[in-house]
Design a protein around this motif. Structure first.
Motif, short mmCIF file in Angstrom:
data_model
loop_
_atom_site.label_atom_id
_atom_site.label_comp_id
_atom_site.label_asym_id
_atom_site.label_seq_id
_atom_site.Cartn_x
_atom_site.Cartn_y
_atom_site.Cartn_z
N ILE A 35 0.85 -1.19 0.00
CA ILE A 35 0.00 0.00 0.00
C ILE A 35 0.89 1.24 0.00
O ILE A 35 1.80 1.36 0.80
CB ILE A 35 -0.97 -0.02 1.21
CG1 ILE A 35 -1.93 -1.21 1.04
CG2 ILE A 35 -1.72 1.30 1.33
CD1 ILE A 35 -2.83 -1.46 2.23
N LEU A 134 -12.91 0.82 -4.77
CA LEU A 134 -11.47 0.74 -4.59
C LEU A 134 -11.02 1.70 -3.50
O LEU A 134 -11.42 2.86 -3.46
CB LEU A 134 -10.73 1.07 -5.89
CG LEU A 134 -10.70 -0.01 -6.94
CD1 LEU A 134 -9.92 0.48 -8.17
CD2 LEU A 134 -10.06 -1.29 -6.41
N GLY A 137 -6.23 1.02 -3.86
CA GLY A 137 -6.01 0.03 -4.91
C GLY A 137 -6.52 -1.36 -4.60
O GLY A 137 -6.24 -2.30 -5.34
N LYS A 139 -10.02 -3.77 -3.53
CA LYS A 139 -11.48 -3.78 -3.46
C LYS A 139 -11.94 -3.88 -2.01
O LYS A 139 -11.48 -4.73 -1.25
CB LYS A 139 -12.05 -4.96 -4.25
CG LYS A 139 -11.92 -4.82 -5.74
CD LYS A 139 -12.56 -6.00 -6.45
CE LYS A 139 -12.37 -5.87 -7.94
NZ LYS A 139 -12.95 -7.02 -8.65
#
Length: 153
Positions: A35, A134, A137, A139
């Motif tokens: 992330i 999202l 990035g 779901k």
């Protein structure tokens, strides 16, 4: 696996507990999941930090619980690599739910759950209240705690 539960607001965290939780979050969310967002934010200052430590005082699971305008939420849920598949993820979520209910009773509890964990959260009493979207990035979907819908835990 035997662990010790510690729940503290930010102001009561020891330096070593703060370092442990920040290291754990960095390891899981930045190193493992890649992330690319800031891991530390202003929610840390108002959150209850829910931590499980092993017998060597190493953090093995973590979540943070805090109030937001629409109610209460928890996030940054993690289990450290090497301690997964022992039920600690389920335990730390139960700990976060308990903390939310004890500290912020009568307020709705809504989380932003990673979509692939939908069934896991449903088994703990959450129901989806949004379609997938999202976030960083990955779901996600909004889920709200509805304890009358708890499946097999």
């Amino acid at each position: 696996m035997e662990t010790n539960l510690i729940v503290k607001p930010f102001a009561e965290l020891t330096n070593s507990a703060l370092l442990a939780l920040l290291f754990a979050r960095n390891q899981v969310f930045i190193v493992e999941q890649g992330i690319q967002e800031n891991e530390i934010d202003s929610h840390d200052l108002v959150a209850y930090h829910v931590m499980r430590f092993d017998e060597k005082d190493q953090i093995v699971a973590y979540a943070r619980v805090y109030q937001q305008p629409q109610g209460v939420t928890f996030g940054r849920v993690l289990t450290m690599k090497g301690f997964r598949k022992h039920g600690l993820g389920r335990q730390i979520v139960k700990d976060a739910i308990t903390t939310a209910v004890q500290k912020f009773s009568q307020q709705p509890l809504t989380i932003s759950a990673q979509a692939y964990l939908k069934n896991f959260y449903q088994s703990l009493g959450f129901v989806p209240v949004s379609s997938e979207y999202l976030e960083v990035g990955i779901k996600h979907l909004k889920m709200q705690y509805a304890p009358t819908n708890i499946g097999e835990a």
